[in-house]
Scaffold this active site. Sequence first.
Site, mmCIF file in Angstrom:
data_model
loop_
_atom_site.group_PDB
_atom_site.id
_atom_site.type_symbol
_atom_site.label_atom_id
_atom_site.label_comp_id
_atom_site.label_asym_id
_atom_site.label_seq_id
_atom_site.Cartn_x
_atom_site.Cartn_y
_atom_site.Cartn_z
ATOM 1 N N GLY A 110 47.653 40.215 33.524
ATOM 2 C CA GLY A 110 48.031 39.039 34.476
ATOM 3 C C GLY A 110 47.819 39.243 35.831
ATOM 4 O O GLY A 110 48.689 38.586 36.519
ATOM 5 N N GLY A 112 45.109 38.188 37.129
ATOM 6 C CA GLY A 112 44.261 37.138 37.561
ATOM 7 C C GLY A 112 42.763 37.446 37.516
ATOM 8 O O GLY A 112 41.847 37.247 38.528
ATOM 9 N N SER A 113 42.464 38.002 36.552
ATOM 10 C CA SER A 113 41.124 38.419 36.565
ATOM 11 C C SER A 113 40.118 37.313 36.455
ATOM 12 O O SER A 113 39.081 37.170 36.780
ATOM 13 C CB SER A 113 40.733 39.218 34.959
ATOM 14 O OG SER A 113 41.162 38.733 34.127
ATOM 15 N N SER A 114 40.486 36.363 35.622
ATOM 16 C CA SER A 114 39.778 34.953 35.563
ATOM 17 C C SER A 114 39.524 34.219 36.926
ATOM 18 O O SER A 114 38.345 33.921 37.382
ATOM 19 C CB SER A 114 40.295 33.831 34.772
ATOM 20 O OG SER A 114 40.645 34.300 33.510
ATOM 21 N N ALA A 116 39.804 35.984 39.881
ATOM 22 C CA ALA A 116 38.915 37.006 40.779
ATOM 23 C C ALA A 116 37.457 36.979 40.386
ATOM 24 O O ALA A 116 36.709 36.842 41.109
ATOM 25 C CB ALA A 116 39.488 38.266 40.645
ATOM 26 N N ASP A 157 46.077 31.873 42.600
ATOM 27 C CA ASP A 157 45.617 33.081 42.541
ATOM 28 C C ASP A 157 44.123 33.287 43.014
ATOM 29 O O ASP A 157 43.580 34.235 43.570
ATOM 30 C CB ASP A 157 45.472 33.455 41.007
ATOM 31 C CG ASP A 157 45.241 32.158 40.268
ATOM 32 O OD1 ASP A 157 44.989 31.182 40.722
ATOM 33 O OD2 ASP A 157 45.385 32.152 38.940
HETATM 34 O O1 PMV Z 1 50.506 33.714 34.733
HETATM 35 P P1 PMV Z 1 49.763 33.778 36.147
HETATM 36 O O2 PMV Z 1 50.164 35.359 36.720
HETATM 37 O O3 PMV Z 1 48.488 33.236 36.137
HETATM 38 O O4 PMV Z 1 50.764 32.921 37.176
HETATM 39 C C1 PMV Z 1 50.848 31.691 36.881
HETATM 40 C C2 PMV Z 1 51.933 30.740 37.817
HETATM 41 C C3 PMV Z 1 52.178 29.508 37.895
HETATM 42 O O5 PMV Z 1 52.795 29.008 38.641
HETATM 43 C C4 PMV Z 1 53.129 29.297 36.576
HETATM 44 C C5 PMV Z 1 51.093 28.638 37.277
HETATM 45 C C6 PMV Z 1 50.077 28.584 38.746
HETATM 46 O O6 PMV Z 1 49.144 28.033 38.502
HETATM 47 O O7 PMV Z 1 50.520 28.369 39.838
#
Ligand code: PMV
Length: 328
Positions: A110, A112-114, A116, A157
């Site tokens: 989690g 954020g590989s997609s 990045a 992200d």
């Molecule tokens: O699951 P992650 O690490 O991609 O985080 C999602 C965070 C959210 O606020 C729930 C969604 C977003 O795109 O901001």
Amino acid sequence: MKKKVKVSAPGKLMLFGEHAVVYGYPCIVTAVDQRIEVTVETVDKDILEINAPDVGFGAYVKRLNSLSKGENVPKEVVFVETAVRNFLEQYPVKTGFRITTKSQFSSQFGFGSSSAVTVGVIATLNSLFGKQLNKKQIFDMCYKTVLDVQGVGSGFDLAAAIWGGTLYFVGGGKRIIPIRMSRRLPFIVGYTGIKADTPTLVRQVGELYKSNRRVIGKIFDATNLLVDEAKKDLNSGDMERLGELMNINQGLLDALGVSSQELDSLISAAREKGAYGAKLSGAGGGDCMIAICATSKKSLVESAINTAGGTVLRVETNAQGMQIENES
Ligand code: PMV
């Protein structure tokens, strides 16, 4: 024209404000020192070739005129293909290319590989074809790509992958403000071992918001205030205050229904061993939790997380944003 460009982009950790940020509220995200490299080289054929060995994908080939925006594309390559298509839609070019991705971290965490990878693709194409897109333009093209593929998301992200450091970010990229930190904060990261399904959790919170607009609206308002407070405390490096705010944020996320038994037990374990605070990081449902504590308590908190069934991931925060590694 250049023939080959390699760009690296960092993963991220959400520090405060997840979910509310999807509705235009602010959040705080930090880039981590685990990176993804994207290399693009031109080829003489009219094709896009993608090699993504880390996710078990080699030599996926598509003709340039048949690229799609997410429909019927394997999930391992969908962000790359959609990013390329969005770039070519704005900047048609007369060459094909081969894209290779390489990751320092598992796509399961989690981090954020997609996002990045998406940033890596747009940034390499930008440099390869000399397009001079600035960071905000790169962000906008990447954000369109993410929305094309998964329909929901704030883009936080992507901002971390592009700008790096620690950012105050308002949903959709309306404001992206670097937070100056007086020092690098020693966050502890615990992985639950469970892969979270972000779009599903975002939709679940969306349903709750729809049926409890006033109540959930107040939770988002409280999150907003908390993020503003946290911004100041990150600035001054006040770990005790940050821990307190992390605990409050966790309470609000719990009220949104996105915590899980596994996250709760790692969070409690960290708090019991003296962490100033702990919370889930990201969509919830799995992935990672973060904790902050005095250096003297670090190993105690880390082993408590491991004993509770988590895995401590060693990452540094506030890392550098996307970077051209080499070009020829
Ligand atoms: O699951 P992650 O690490 O991609 O985080 C999602 C965070 C959210 O606020 C729930 C969604 C977003 O795109 O901001």
